[in-house]
Design a protein around this motif. Structure first.
Motif, PDB file in Angstrom:
ATOM      1  N   UNK A 189       0.831  -1.191   0.000  1.00 24.04           N
ATOM      2  CA  UNK A 189       0.000   0.000   0.000  1.00 24.04           C
ATOM      3  C   UNK A 189       0.871   1.248   0.000  1.00 24.04           C
ATOM      4  N   UNK A 190       0.715   2.129  -1.004  1.00 30.49           N
ATOM      5  CA  UNK A 190       1.470   3.379  -1.004  1.00 30.49           C
ATOM      6  C   UNK A 190       0.879   4.371  -0.002  1.00 30.49           C
ATOM      7  N   UNK A 229      -7.199   0.286   4.705  1.00 26.27           N
ATOM      8  CA  UNK A 229      -7.767   0.121   3.366  1.00 26.27           C
ATOM      9  C   UNK A 229      -7.337   1.200   2.384  1.00 26.27           C
ATOM     10  N   UNK A 230      -7.345   2.454   2.827  1.00 25.59           N
ATOM     11  CA  UNK A 230      -7.159   3.567   1.900  1.00 25.59           C
ATOM     12  C   UNK A 230      -5.693   3.947   1.739  1.00 25.59           C
ATOM     13  N   UNK A 231      -5.343   4.366   0.519  1.00 25.90           N
ATOM     14  CA  UNK A 231      -3.949   4.644   0.183  1.00 25.90           C
ATOM     15  C   UNK A 231      -3.806   6.016  -0.469  1.00 25.90           C
ATOM     16  N   UNK A 232      -2.593   6.339  -0.893  1.00 29.13           N
ATOM     17  CA  UNK A 232      -2.267   7.648  -1.462  1.00 29.13           C
ATOM     18  C   UNK A 232      -1.661   7.495  -2.854  1.00 29.13           C
ATOM     19  N   UNK A 255      -6.137  -3.600  -6.921  1.00 26.69           N
ATOM     20  CA  UNK A 255      -6.474  -3.462  -5.504  1.00 26.69           C
ATOM     21  C   UNK A 255      -5.405  -4.111  -4.631  1.00 26.69           C
ATOM     22  N   UNK A 256      -4.931  -5.278  -5.037  1.00 29.43           N
ATOM     23  CA  UNK A 256      -3.922  -5.978  -4.226  1.00 29.43           C
ATOM     24  C   UNK A 256      -2.608  -5.213  -4.177  1.00 29.43           C
ATOM     25  N   UNK A 258      -7.305   0.749  -1.783  1.00 27.20           N
ATOM     26  CA  UNK A 258      -8.342   1.654  -2.284  1.00 27.20           C
ATOM     27  C   UNK A 258      -7.778   3.072  -2.267  1.00 27.20           C
ATOM     28  N   UNK A 259      -7.538   3.628  -3.452  1.00 32.37           N
ATOM     29  CA  UNK A 259      -6.944   4.965  -3.565  1.00 32.37           C
ATOM     30  C   UNK A 259      -8.007   6.045  -3.753  1.00 32.37           C
TER      31      UNK A 259
END
Length: 352
Positions: free
Chosen positions: A51-52, A188-191, A303-304, A308-309
């Motif tokens: 995840x970024x 869950x959420x990314x950048x 997604x993997x 979630x961006x």
């Protein structure tokens, strides 16, 4: 006049293993071993490998940007530079910026204006900034850029990003009613962001590889609250995966297909917002869309890799298709975004 996607570029902060991120956000020294184990369990069940994130993981529970180069203005400047290299910045007359969450604090003049001033863009119309349109924001931005290209016969840039780590909620009390919601949203959420260069047909000959023609758009709003902010915590209700996909199908996917006399099987590329595996699964149901595992495979893969961006999520899937430069002449695809509000949008495209 036809309008094409001529180039796509990504901007991403450092990426980390999700298990590592869970340990940094919920260290046992701070939260206790029980909560640390619970966070790791959440991470395992999300099926996100990497995840970024732009957040400084060593400063938690303080939320701050780790690197100056991950400020959204720096991302925007990088996007404009990369997308203008081939056609020249003087041939770009419009910039649209879309997002939901940002680390930008100096919001006057707005971010779009700051990017224009620092890159030397000479826009024919005022730059646009779309905030808080959920995960459909990138498609709305694309449509506005396409409209500009048709009217002015010049190129345009659509830059969509999100920095969801800036609303990380460090709730360590299991008795708090938003405790589990905070864990879920933190993991869950990314950048990251996606920049897209749109060109009118008159500029097509400047590019010697296959381009995507954007044919049609559908944008809708259906009031709904299963995705929301509550006391600073991003809340995703369990029933959203049942509620939203049928709405998306009926409001912005099937209408385009019916108007164009196209069947679902004719759409080979599905750049769907990859909100998560359980949500994507709903689009397999015959009463929703009846998509196959193959049609959803790229969304699952993205997604993997990225989690979630939010707003740029569906555009990351599109970028994956776009990076495959094999001859796909005539192949049709759809870009589909949906999120809080509910703002929902789709775009039909075809490879030339």
């Amino acid at each position: 006049m036809k309008v094409y996607i001529a180039k796509i570029t990504k901007v991403l902060p450092p990426s980390y293993n999700l298990d590592y991120i869970s340990e940094k956000i919920y260290p046992k020294e701070l939260t206790g071993e029980k909560i640390t184990k619970l966070a790791k369990k959440f991470a395992k069940n999300m099926h996100i490998k990497q995840k970024p994130t732009a957040i400084d993981l060593n400063s938690i529970p303080e939320v701050k940007l780790k690197r100056k180069e991950d400020h959204p203005k720096e991302w925007g400047k990088k996007v404009v530079k990369e997308l203008s290299e081939k056609i020249g910045i003087e041939n770009i007359g419009f910039l649209s910026v879309a997002y939901n969450v940002t680390y930008n604090k100096d919001f006057l003049p707005n971010l779009a204006s700051q990017i224009v001033m620092e890159t030397g863009l000479k826009t024919d119309v005022p730059p646009e900034e779309l905030a808080y349109y959920g995960c459909a924001a990138g498609i709305i931005s694309l449509k506005n850029a396409v409209d500009f290209c048709k009217k002015y016969n010049k190129a345009a840039i659509s830059f969509t990003f999100d920095q969801c780590s800036n609303i990380a909620s460090f709730i360590y009390d299991p008795k708090d009613p938003l405790f589990k919601e905070a864990i879920k949203s933190n993991l869950l959420f990314s950048d990251g962001g996606v920049g897209i260069l749109l060109i009118p047909e008159s500029m097509k000959d400047r590019f010697d590889y296959p381009l995507i023609e954007l044919i049609d758009f559908k944008i809708a709003h259906v009031p709904g609250n299963t995705i929301r902010m509550e006391k600073g915590v991003f809340v995703l209700e369990n029933n959203l995966k049942k509620e939203i996909p049928p709405i998306v199908s009926e409001k912005v996917i099937k209408p385009i297909l019916n108007e164009r006399n196209i069947s679902i099987s004719d759409i080979k590329e599905w750049a769907l917002h990859q909100g998560g595996p359980t949500l994507l699964e709903e689009f397999k149901k015959p009463e929703v869309l009846g998509l196959s595992e193959k049609q959803l495979s790229v969304a699952y893969d993205m997604f993997s890799i990225y989690g979630n961006m939010s707003a740029p999520s569906c555009l990351l899937v599109l970028d994956k298709y776009f990076s495959n430069k094999e001859n796909k002449s005539g192949t049709r695809g759809m870009i589909v975004g949906f999120g809080a509000g509910y703002y929902i949008a789709s775009a039909l495209y075809k490879w030339e």
